[in-house]
Design a protein around this motif. Structure first.
Motif, mmCIF file in Angstrom:
data_model
loop_
_atom_site.group_PDB
_atom_site.id
_atom_site.type_symbol
_atom_site.label_atom_id
_atom_site.label_comp_id
_atom_site.label_asym_id
_atom_site.label_seq_id
_atom_site.Cartn_x
_atom_site.Cartn_y
_atom_site.Cartn_z
ATOM 1 N N ASN A 55 0.818 -1.213 0.000
ATOM 2 C CA ASN A 55 0.000 0.000 0.000
ATOM 3 C C ASN A 55 0.852 1.263 0.000
ATOM 4 N N PHE A 56 2.030 1.172 0.590
ATOM 5 C CA PHE A 56 2.949 2.311 0.636
ATOM 6 C C PHE A 56 3.297 2.755 -0.786
ATOM 7 N N PHE A 57 3.650 1.780 -1.622
ATOM 8 C CA PHE A 57 4.045 2.089 -2.996
ATOM 9 C C PHE A 57 2.835 2.472 -3.846
ATOM 10 N N GLU A 58 1.712 1.826 -3.607
ATOM 11 C CA GLU A 58 0.506 2.146 -4.365
ATOM 12 C C GLU A 58 0.081 3.591 -4.116
ATOM 13 N N LEU A 59 0.133 4.019 -2.855
ATOM 14 C CA LEU A 59 -0.234 5.389 -2.515
ATOM 15 C C LEU A 59 0.710 6.390 -3.166
ATOM 16 N N ALA A 60 1.997 6.074 -3.158
ATOM 17 C CA ALA A 60 2.971 6.968 -3.783
ATOM 18 C C ALA A 60 2.737 7.077 -5.282
ATOM 19 N N HIS A 61 2.496 5.931 -5.935
ATOM 20 C CA HIS A 61 2.309 5.954 -7.384
ATOM 21 C C HIS A 61 1.023 6.671 -7.785
ATOM 22 N N ARG A 62 -0.038 6.501 -7.007
ATOM 23 C CA ARG A 62 -1.296 7.180 -7.320
ATOM 24 C C ARG A 62 -1.136 8.692 -7.238
ATOM 25 N N ASN A 63 -0.200 9.144 -6.377
ATOM 26 C CA ASN A 63 0.030 10.582 -6.227
ATOM 27 C C ASN A 63 1.235 11.071 -7.019
ATOM 28 N N GLY A 64 1.805 10.191 -7.834
ATOM 29 C CA GLY A 64 2.926 10.593 -8.668
ATOM 30 C C GLY A 64 4.189 10.914 -7.900
ATOM 31 N N GLN A 65 4.361 10.290 -6.743
ATOM 32 C CA GLN A 65 5.537 10.585 -5.912
ATOM 33 C C GLN A 65 6.636 9.558 -6.153
ATOM 34 N N PRO A 66 7.820 9.979 -6.607
ATOM 35 C CA PRO A 66 8.934 9.046 -6.806
ATOM 36 C C PRO A 66 9.411 8.433 -5.492
ATOM 37 N N LEU A 67 9.843 7.186 -5.567
ATOM 38 C CA LEU A 67 10.400 6.481 -4.412
ATOM 39 C C LEU A 67 11.796 5.989 -4.753
ATOM 40 N N VAL A 68 12.738 6.228 -3.859
ATOM 41 C CA VAL A 68 14.090 5.691 -3.989
ATOM 42 C C VAL A 68 14.379 4.881 -2.728
ATOM 43 N N VAL A 69 14.799 3.641 -2.898
ATOM 44 C CA VAL A 69 15.149 2.807 -1.745
ATOM 45 C C VAL A 69 16.659 2.569 -1.755
ATOM 46 N N ILE A 70 17.265 2.646 -0.574
ATOM 47 C CA ILE A 70 18.699 2.444 -0.430
ATOM 48 C C ILE A 70 18.936 1.188 0.394
ATOM 49 N N GLY A 71 19.663 0.239 -0.191
ATOM 50 C CA GLY A 71 19.988 -0.984 0.519
ATOM 51 C C GLY A 71 18.860 -1.993 0.565
ATOM 52 N N ARG A 72 17.884 -1.848 -0.310
ATOM 53 C CA ARG A 72 16.761 -2.776 -0.344
ATOM 54 C C ARG A 72 16.421 -3.102 -1.789
ATOM 55 N N SER A 73 15.539 -4.076 -1.971
ATOM 56 C CA SER A 73 15.001 -4.390 -3.292
ATOM 57 C C SER A 73 13.488 -4.331 -3.196
ATOM 58 N N GLU A 74 12.893 -3.384 -3.862
ATOM 59 C CA GLU A 74 11.449 -3.213 -3.835
ATOM 60 C C GLU A 74 10.931 -2.998 -5.247
ATOM 61 N N PRO A 75 9.752 -3.516 -5.578
ATOM 62 C CA PRO A 75 9.201 -3.327 -6.918
ATOM 63 C C PRO A 75 8.780 -1.879 -7.137
ATOM 64 N N ASP A 76 8.856 -1.449 -8.378
ATOM 65 C CA ASP A 76 8.359 -0.123 -8.777
ATOM 66 C C ASP A 76 9.015 1.018 -8.023
ATOM 67 N N ALA A 77 10.296 0.877 -7.714
ATOM 68 C CA ALA A 77 11.040 1.957 -7.074
ATOM 69 C C ALA A 77 12.428 2.009 -7.693
ATOM 70 N N ASP A 78 13.081 3.155 -7.557
ATOM 71 C CA ASP A 78 14.474 3.277 -7.966
ATOM 72 C C ASP A 78 15.368 2.838 -6.803
ATOM 73 N N HIS A 79 16.549 2.305 -7.144
ATOM 74 C CA HIS A 79 17.377 1.659 -6.125
ATOM 75 C C HIS A 79 18.811 2.187 -6.123
ATOM 76 N N VAL A 80 19.369 2.297 -4.913
ATOM 77 C CA VAL A 80 20.807 2.478 -4.723
ATOM 78 C C VAL A 80 21.245 1.387 -3.767
ATOM 79 N N ARG A 81 22.182 0.547 -4.206
ATOM 80 C CA ARG A 81 22.610 -0.573 -3.370
ATOM 81 C C ARG A 81 24.130 -0.683 -3.400
ATOM 82 N N ALA A 82 24.658 -1.167 -2.289
ATOM 83 C CA ALA A 82 26.089 -1.456 -2.232
ATOM 84 C C ALA A 82 26.349 -2.799 -2.897
ATOM 85 N N GLY A 83 27.579 -3.010 -3.337
ATOM 86 C CA GLY A 83 27.950 -4.291 -3.936
ATOM 87 C C GLY A 83 28.219 -5.309 -2.841
#
Length: 347
Positions: free
Chosen positions: A147-175
């Motif tokens: 629901n967190f991601f659904e609410l963001a997408h319905r409102n056109g709010q970009p999501l960036v996750v760091i150190g995680r893997s989540e669908p429909d979000a942009d990611h920054v991860r360490a190797g």
């Protein structure tokens, strides 16, 4: 009962607490309210003489544009949410600080939301950011529900996750995998065969990836790998993991890879203080993150460095790209950590 002076003082305090308005600037400059608005609107047309009077009056009064009101009128803001669980702990503290600085340099207003990992807490944080028209959210930890991601997408709010893997979000991860395999190989090449991983039950994607990659690489080389876990990825968990790994004197590991530096600090203190073992002679230790304490004389920890400034810059770049083009596919930025060699293990 005469409370007149008290009320007068209260009114004076309230008056002093009011921000300078555009109307006050207009009155002092002798121009219209709309002239003040145009002066502080990039690209708007205003006569040079009028602009000069407005700027002079604004400086004299200490006036600043109400960016919050302007954002509400435009149905957007420069607010960017930073959502984290226990942001004061370990690497997250340095990453949150680097993100705040990078966002301010961009002209954004960072808002740190210190939240838990339950669905209710995460959704409450997201609703707050949506309600304040935050233009993006950067997630440092926790497990946001769908629901967190659904609410963001319905409102056109970009999501960036760091150190995680989540669908429909942009990611920054360490190797994580690359670093963990390098740690296993480094131990093996120095003749260490009884290896161990000190980790936690928190099982975030980064922690799990480090554990799995190290164990797989070490066992492929022919080394044994024991696992010790604490409740969370902190100092106390390092002590808990050490108690498990060093429970039998006949089966002490001779090298331990720690899921992060906080765990490494707890483990090192336990094996040296409680067991009287030497680091690295009896047991070699490698950590992950390279927080400032890793360089302290008490630890001199060999560890993989995650650069919070680089990761913050990558996250902000992803926000800018997403705002410029909302239809881009999810982006994945991977930052490979560098091994920083100190005294706890020298390859």
């Amino acid at each position: 009962m005469n409370d007149g002076p008290t009320n007068d003082l209260k009114n004076q305090r309230k008056e002093r607490m009011r921000f300078v308005s555009a109307e006050q600037v207009a009155q002092l400059a002798g121009v219209s309210r709309s002239a003040v608005s145009r002066t502080f609107t990039p690209g708007a047309s205003v006569a040079p003489a009028t602009r000069e009077r407005v700027l002079k009056a604004a400086e004299e009064l200490g006036y600043h544009v109400n960016d919050l009101a302007r954002g509400v009128l435009a149905n957007q803001s420069r607010l960017v949410g930073i959502v984290a669980t226990r942001p004061e702990v370990g690497f997250r503290a340095h990453l949150a600080a680097a993100l705040s600085k990078a966002l301010i340099q961009r002209g954004s207003i960072p808002i740190l939301i210190n939240t838990g990992q339950t669905e209710e807490e995460m959704l409450a944080a997201q609703k707050m950011l949506i309600g304040h028209r935050a233009e993006a959210t950067i997630i440092l930890s926790g497990s946001p529900p769908a629901n967190f991601f659904e609410l963001a997408h319905r409102n056109g709010q970009p999501l960036v996750v760091i150190g995680r893997s989540e669908p429909d979000a942009d990611h920054v991860r360490a190797g994580n995998s690359e670093a963990s395999r390098k740690a296993a190989n480094a131990f093996f090449e120095k003749g260490r065969r009884k290896l161990a991983v000190a980790t936690s039950f928190s099982a975030t994607s980064s922690i799990a990836e480090r554990e799995t990659a190290f164990k797989t690489a070490a066992e492929a080389l022919g080394a044994s790998v024991a696992i010790g876990r604490g409740k969370d990825s902190d100092y106390d968990s390092g002590i808990a993991a050490a108690k498990q790994l060093f429970a039998s004197a006949a089966d002490y590991p001779d090298a331990v890879y720690c899921a992060n530096d906080q765990i490494a600090f707890g483990l090192m203190d336990y094996v040296r203080t409680t067991l009287g073992l030497s680091v690295p002679d009896d047991v070699a230790v490698i950590g992950f993150d390279d927080v400032p304490e890793a360089a302290w004389l008490s630890y001199r920890l060999t560890t993989f460095r995650q650069d919070p400034i680089v990761m913050a810059q990558r996250a902000v770049e992803l926000v800018e790209k997403r705002l410029a083009n909302p239809d881009l596919p999810p982006a994945y930025e991977r930052v490979i950590p560098e091994l920083v060699v100190r005294d706890s293990f020298v390859p």
